[in-house]
Design an enzyme around this catalytic site. Structure first.
Site, mmCIF file in Angstrom:
data_model
loop_
_atom_site.group_PDB
_atom_site.id
_atom_site.type_symbol
_atom_site.label_atom_id
_atom_site.label_comp_id
_atom_site.label_asym_id
_atom_site.label_seq_id
_atom_site.Cartn_x
_atom_site.Cartn_y
_atom_site.Cartn_z
ATOM 1 N N HIS A 135 1.176 -1.367 -3.657
ATOM 2 C CA HIS A 135 1.370 -1.048 -5.180
ATOM 3 C C HIS A 135 3.053 -1.046 -5.321
ATOM 4 C CE1 HIS A 135 -2.505 0.888 -4.580
ATOM 5 N NE2 HIS A 135 -2.382 1.132 -5.813
ATOM 6 N N HIS A 144 1.624 7.391 -0.018
ATOM 7 C CA HIS A 144 2.195 6.788 0.872
ATOM 8 C C HIS A 144 3.417 7.664 1.506
ATOM 9 C CE1 HIS A 144 0.794 2.538 1.112
ATOM 10 N NE2 HIS A 144 0.402 2.755 -0.266
ATOM 11 N N ASP A 171 7.173 3.843 3.684
ATOM 12 C CA ASP A 171 6.390 2.970 3.016
ATOM 13 C C ASP A 171 6.926 2.089 1.853
ATOM 14 O OD1 ASP A 171 4.686 3.475 5.172
ATOM 15 O OD2 ASP A 171 3.183 4.628 3.970
#
Length: 369
Positions: A237, A282, A286
């Protein structure tokens, strides 16, 4: 005295891609010249100075064929061929890595340790910010808005073929790197709220169904297609939020109105990235790694693409990247910086308006004698 200018517009008559402008003498001036030269010849002997001047002038006209050729160089846009077939290859590259990444997610999902045995790793952001349940939905909505804005903007770019293959190539590279990092290191779930789909182990048919479900839903949680765990390092994302904003900013003007548009897109991207962490979907590492890899890869590629001298330099250390040969293939015929110009995405081919025969533009200018 009058002059006639003849502009040949045919493509095959242009040396080095330029145009020829032919300037010819009007026929009305020639008899007077001939008469003048005849009078001079009758009145004075051939050895006289005026007669020699007339003959020299007449010989010069015949030698130069009564016209002067002026070459107008081509504009910079002619150095930017579309080459849509290369864009198609880049699109296949991006799609291949996207599908391969979903396959890798199904593989890694089987290796994710149970959260009752391996609890989430400690994360400083999670220590100070409690989880917000709806935050991840905001992230995905922001991502879809940015992708839609970028797609519309890309459609109206004049050099959309070049920009498109750059976007697809970088997207494919980022998903390739993501596939490698998630495979070599499998992290436990970042939060206890996460519910992972049951492991299938040797059920190949069930894994294929999960791959197709993930691809059809765009890998989004709001579509109900992403129920697997293990694709944490690094955040996909964050990749899309960052990459779309960088392309929106790079390939749009720098005027005041567009700066407001850039600020809006930056806000959508930044809020989306922060809300990933607020949703505890996350780890912080990350997101940091995803932003760093995406931005550096974008800057490296465009530094090489926008500096022709750097490409040819033996001291260009960026050329030591393993994907440099692919870069040279994609950017071989792009000899200058891609200008930020817009055009209608659908237009009639220019051949429809051209005469199949040789076409000219004739401009007449006359002066009273």
């Amino acid at each position: 005295m009058a002059a006639s200018h003849l502009l040949d517009e045919r493509e095959d008559d242009r040396p080095n891609g330029g145009y020829h402008v032919m300037v010819t003498m009007d026929d009305r001036t020639r008899p007077s010249m001939a008469t003048a030269s005849g009078d001079q010849a009758d009145d004075k002997p051939d050895s006289s100075k005026p007669a020699r001047l007339v003959r020299g002038f007449r010989k010069a006209l015949r030698k130069n064929q009564d016209y002067v050729r002026i070459t107008i160089p081509k504009s910079s846009s002619s150095h930017l061929p579309s080459e849509w077939w290369k864009t198609g290859i880049a699109f296949i590259w991006a799609g291949f890595n996207l599908v391969l990444t979903t396959v890798m997610i199904t593989v890694v999902h089987e290796r994710v340790p149970d959260k009752s045995i391996s609890p989430p790793l400690p994360d400083k952001f999670f220590d100070y910010v409690p989880r917000v349940e709806w935050a991840f939905s905001v992230t995905e909505v922001n991502g879809m808005i940015l992708v839609a804005l970028w797609f519309i903007q890309w459609l109206f770019l004049k050099h959309r073929a070049i920009v498109g293959r750059r976007f697809f190539f970088l997207q494919g590279m980022l998903y390739l790197y993501r596939m490698v990092t998630m495979y070599v290191t499998t992290l436990p779930v970042p939060s206890m709220h996460m519910t992972c789909a049951p492991k299938l182990y040797s059920d190949s048919h069930g894994k294929i169904k999960r791959v197709l479900q993930l691809v059809s839903g765009g890998g989004l949680s709001i579509t109900g297609s992403h129920l697997m765990c293990g694709d944490f390092l690094y955040s996909g994302h964050t990749v899309m939020l960052t990459l779309t904003f960088l392309f929106i900013q790079e390939y749009s003007p720098r005027s005041r109105l567009w700066r407001c548009y850039h600020a809006l897109c930056w806000l959508l991207s930044a809020v989306g990235v922060v809300f990933i962490l607020m949703a505890h979907e996350h780890y912080s590492v990350d997101v940091v790694v995803a932003y760093f890899i995406t931005s550096r890869l974008f800057y490296w590629y465009h530094t090489m693409a926008n500096n022709q001298a750097l490409r040819d330099s033996p001291h260009n250390y960026l050329s030591r990247t393993w994907w440099n040969h692919v870069f040279n293939f994609l950017e071989k015929n792009v000899k200058t910086t891609v200008p930020c110009t817009f055009s209608w995405p659908l237009s009639l081919p220019s051949a429809c308006f051209k005469n199949p025969c040789k076409s000219y533009s004739i401009v007449q200018s006359a002066r009273d004698e």
